[in-house]
Design a protein around this motif. Sequence first.
Motif, PDB file in Angstrom:
ATOM      1  N   ALA A  78       0.708  -0.853   0.086  1.00 41.41           N
ATOM      2  CA  ALA A  78       0.134  -0.366  -0.240  1.00 41.41           C
ATOM      3  C   ALA A  78       0.834   1.110   0.217  1.00 41.41           C
ATOM      4  CB  ALA A  78      -0.892  -0.079   1.188  1.00 41.41           C
ATOM      5  N   ALA A  79       0.306   2.393  -0.891  1.00 41.49           N
ATOM      6  CA  ALA A  79       1.285   3.533  -1.247  1.00 41.49           C
ATOM      7  C   ALA A  79       0.914   4.094   0.852  1.00 41.49           C
ATOM      8  CB  ALA A  79       0.406   4.450  -2.461  1.00 41.49           C
ATOM      9  N   PRO A  80       2.364   4.386   1.123  1.00 37.82           N
ATOM     10  CA  PRO A  80       2.472   5.625   2.060  1.00 37.82           C
ATOM     11  C   PRO A  80       1.492   6.415   1.872  1.00 37.82           C
ATOM     12  CG  PRO A  80       4.763   4.793   1.219  1.00 37.82           C
ATOM     13  CD  PRO A  80       3.790   5.128   0.013  1.00 37.82           C
ATOM     14  N   GLY A  81       1.003   7.119   3.248  1.00 37.63           N
ATOM     15  CA  GLY A  81       0.158   8.325   3.594  1.00 37.63           C
ATOM     16  C   GLY A  81      -1.149   7.956   3.202  1.00 37.63           C
ATOM     17  N   THR A  82      -1.658   6.286   3.050  1.00 37.56           N
ATOM     18  CA  THR A  82      -2.612   6.301   2.332  1.00 37.56           C
ATOM     19  C   THR A  82      -4.059   5.384   3.058  1.00 37.56           C
ATOM     20  OG1 THR A  82      -2.295   4.141   1.654  1.00 37.56           O
ATOM     21  CG2 THR A  82      -1.999   6.452  -0.100  1.00 37.56           C
ATOM     22  N   ALA A  87      -4.951   0.812   7.428  1.00 36.17           N
ATOM     23  CA  ALA A  87      -5.552  -0.063   7.530  1.00 36.17           C
ATOM     24  C   ALA A  87      -4.712  -1.355   7.760  1.00 36.17           C
ATOM     25  CB  ALA A  87      -6.531  -0.519   6.074  1.00 36.17           C
ATOM     26  N   ARG A  88      -3.536  -1.189   7.062  1.00 34.48           N
ATOM     27  CA  ARG A  88      -2.650  -2.551   7.460  1.00 34.48           C
ATOM     28  C   ARG A  88      -1.328  -2.391   8.466  1.00 34.48           C
ATOM     29  NH1 ARG A  88      -1.746  -3.609   1.469  1.00 34.48           N
ATOM     30  NH2 ARG A  88      -3.164  -3.892   0.612  1.00 34.48           N
ATOM     31  N   ALA A  89      -1.169  -0.566   8.790  1.00 33.11           N
ATOM     32  CA  ALA A  89      -0.095  -0.464   9.471  1.00 33.11           C
ATOM     33  C   ALA A  89      -0.605  -1.324  11.296  1.00 33.11           C
ATOM     34  CB  ALA A  89      -0.263   1.132   9.991  1.00 33.11           C
ATOM     35  N   ASP A  90       0.609  -1.351  11.522  1.00 33.52           N
ATOM     36  CA  ASP A  90       0.851  -1.589  13.307  1.00 33.52           C
ATOM     37  C   ASP A  90       1.233  -1.241  13.813  1.00 33.52           C
ATOM     38  OD1 ASP A  90       2.452  -3.975  11.889  1.00 33.52           O
ATOM     39  OD2 ASP A  90       3.971  -3.512  11.810  1.00 33.52           O
ATOM     40  N   ASN A  92      -1.951   0.605  14.167  1.00 33.33           N
ATOM     41  CA  ASN A  92      -3.422   1.370  13.991  1.00 33.33           C
ATOM     42  C   ASN A  92      -4.324   1.110  15.360  1.00 33.33           C
ATOM     43  OD1 ASN A  92      -4.177  -1.154  13.504  1.00 33.33           O
ATOM     44  ND2 ASN A  92      -4.131  -1.159  10.715  1.00 33.33           N
ATOM     45  N   PRO A  93      -5.204   1.176  15.351  1.00 28.33           N
ATOM     46  CA  PRO A  93      -6.007   0.773  16.768  1.00 28.33           C
ATOM     47  C   PRO A  93      -6.073  -0.990  17.201  1.00 28.33           C
ATOM     48  CG  PRO A  93      -6.708   2.600  15.564  1.00 28.33           C
ATOM     49  CD  PRO A  93      -6.059   2.100  14.811  1.00 28.33           C
ATOM     50  N   VAL A  94      -5.682  -1.619  15.720  1.00 26.88           N
ATOM     51  CA  VAL A  94      -6.107  -3.675  15.633  1.00 26.88           C
ATOM     52  C   VAL A  94      -4.417  -3.671  15.644  1.00 26.88           C
ATOM     53  CG1 VAL A  94      -8.100  -3.182  15.573  1.00 26.88           C
ATOM     54  CG2 VAL A  94      -6.638  -3.762  13.690  1.00 26.88           C
ATOM     55  N   GLY A  95      -3.470  -2.606  15.093  1.00 29.83           N
ATOM     56  CA  GLY A  95      -1.943  -3.482  15.514  1.00 29.83           C
ATOM     57  C   GLY A  95      -1.678  -4.179  13.905  1.00 29.83           C
ATOM     58  N   GLY A  96      -2.401  -3.465  13.052  1.00 31.79           N
ATOM     59  CA  GLY A  96      -2.254  -4.561  11.675  1.00 31.79           C
ATOM     60  C   GLY A  96      -3.282  -4.462  11.109  1.00 31.79           C
ATOM     61  N   TRP A  97      -3.588  -5.762  10.361  1.00 24.37           N
ATOM     62  CA  TRP A  97      -4.500  -6.165   9.360  1.00 24.37           C
ATOM     63  C   TRP A  97      -6.233  -6.019   9.545  1.00 24.37           C
ATOM     64  CZ3 TRP A  97      -3.521  -6.305   3.884  1.00 24.37           C
ATOM     65  CH2 TRP A  97      -2.547  -6.775   3.900  1.00 24.37           C
ATOM     66  N   TYR A  98      -7.106  -5.184   8.959  1.00 27.39           N
ATOM     67  CA  TYR A  98      -8.350  -4.533   9.924  1.00 27.39           C
ATOM     68  C   TYR A  98      -9.065  -6.437   9.142  1.00 27.39           C
ATOM     69  CZ  TYR A  98      -8.752  -0.146  12.497  1.00 27.39           C
ATOM     70  OH  TYR A  98      -8.187   0.399  13.455  1.00 27.39           O
ATOM     71  N   GLY A 106      -6.633  -7.217   2.014  1.00 28.38           N
ATOM     72  CA  GLY A 106      -6.578  -5.920   1.011  1.00 28.38           C
ATOM     73  C   GLY A 106      -7.918  -5.462   0.846  1.00 28.38           C
ATOM     74  N   ARG A 107      -7.403  -4.391   0.089  1.00 32.36           N
ATOM     75  CA  ARG A 107      -9.367  -3.591  -0.518  1.00 32.36           C
ATOM     76  C   ARG A 107      -9.940  -2.739   0.136  1.00 32.36           C
ATOM     77  NH1 ARG A 107      -8.624  -3.602  -6.480  1.00 32.36           N
ATOM     78  NH2 ARG A 107     -10.765  -3.517  -6.272  1.00 32.36           N
ATOM     79  N   PHE A 108      -9.362  -2.909   1.398  1.00 32.88           N
ATOM     80  CA  PHE A 108     -10.178  -2.044   2.169  1.00 32.88           C
ATOM     81  C   PHE A 108     -10.615  -0.669   1.738  1.00 32.88           C
ATOM     82  CE2 PHE A 108     -10.181   1.287   6.229  1.00 32.88           C
ATOM     83  CZ  PHE A 108     -10.547   0.558   7.178  1.00 32.88           C
ATOM     84  N   ALA A 109      -9.570   0.153   1.428  1.00 33.92           N
ATOM     85  CA  ALA A 109      -9.659   1.332   0.712  1.00 33.92           C
ATOM     86  C   ALA A 109     -10.537   1.453  -0.584  1.00 33.92           C
ATOM     87  CB  ALA A 109      -8.426   1.977   0.270  1.00 33.92           C
ATOM     88  N   ASN A 110     -11.016   0.221  -0.905  1.00 30.90           N
ATOM     89  CA  ASN A 110     -12.134   0.133  -1.821  1.00 30.90           C
ATOM     90  C   ASN A 110     -13.727  -0.041  -1.096  1.00 30.90           C
ATOM     91  OD1 ASN A 110     -12.513   0.474  -4.777  1.00 30.90           O
ATOM     92  ND2 ASN A 110     -13.109  -1.946  -4.821  1.00 30.90           N
ATOM     93  N   TYR A 111     -14.235  -0.605  -0.127  1.00 35.56           N
ATOM     94  CA  TYR A 111     -14.884  -1.474   0.748  1.00 35.56           C
ATOM     95  C   TYR A 111     -15.231  -0.429   2.227  1.00 35.56           C
ATOM     96  CZ  TYR A 111     -14.240  -4.787  -3.272  1.00 35.56           C
ATOM     97  OH  TYR A 111     -14.186  -5.181  -4.975  1.00 35.56           O
ATOM     98  N   VAL A 112     -14.592  -0.283   2.316  1.00 32.04           N
ATOM     99  CA  VAL A 112     -14.744   0.540   4.031  1.00 32.04           C
ATOM    100  C   VAL A 112     -15.488   1.744   3.557  1.00 32.04           C
ATOM    101  CG1 VAL A 112     -14.347   0.876   6.123  1.00 32.04           C
ATOM    102  CG2 VAL A 112     -13.671  -1.377   5.459  1.00 32.04           C
ATOM    103  N   PRO A 113     -14.773   3.052   2.512  1.00 24.94           N
ATOM    104  CA  PRO A 113     -14.806   3.943   2.431  1.00 24.94           C
ATOM    105  C   PRO A 113     -16.204   5.000   2.492  1.00 24.94           C
ATOM    106  CG  PRO A 113     -12.759   3.947   2.017  1.00 24.94           C
ATOM    107  CD  PRO A 113     -13.321   2.743   1.976  1.00 24.94           C
ATOM    108  N   PRO A 114     -16.836   3.654   1.270  1.00 22.88           N
ATOM    109  CA  PRO A 114     -18.164   3.708   1.096  1.00 22.88           C
ATOM    110  C   PRO A 114     -19.357   3.619   2.036  1.00 22.88           C
ATOM    111  CG  PRO A 114     -17.240   3.106  -0.868  1.00 22.88           C
ATOM    112  CD  PRO A 114     -17.002   3.014   0.240  1.00 22.88           C
TER     113      PRO A 114
END
Length: 136
Positions: A78-82, A87-90, A92-98, A106-114
């Motif tokens: 995933a591109a940094p700063g996106t 949603a994958r970052a160590d 974030n509140p869950v310490g990794g993948w949602y 993956g594809r979090f940014a395609n399906y969760v924002p809507p």
Amino acid sequence: MAFTGSGTKEDPWTVSTPPGGSQYQVYRDETADPPALMCQVGSTKLSYQLRCIDDLHEMLKGYGDWMPLGNADEQKPAAPGTVEAWARADDNPVGGWYGLKKGFRGRFANYVPPVLEALGLAEVEHNARNNRMRAI
């Protein structure tokens, strides 16, 4: 963006991907362990930790500006700063993948924002490419 449904398994939300090319169904499954946001995209089922809705909204409020979505499959970086990178970052509140199912995280940014847009929590751009979102 218009949506239908109440967000239950029996009456899922019908939303569209940010570019508007595909519709899919989403519902909350509070009985899953952990509770999940279930996405049905054609014959593919994806699931994300349900807390992603509140966590993403809080992160965006703190960010305070438009953030690129950066949609990517699990196998691609995933591109940094996106939103996808967050949603994958160590850190974030869950310490990794949602995402809950390996190979389909993956594809979090395609399906969760809507979903956040449908709930009135965020604005999402609907261009052919390079969409962004921000908290409301």
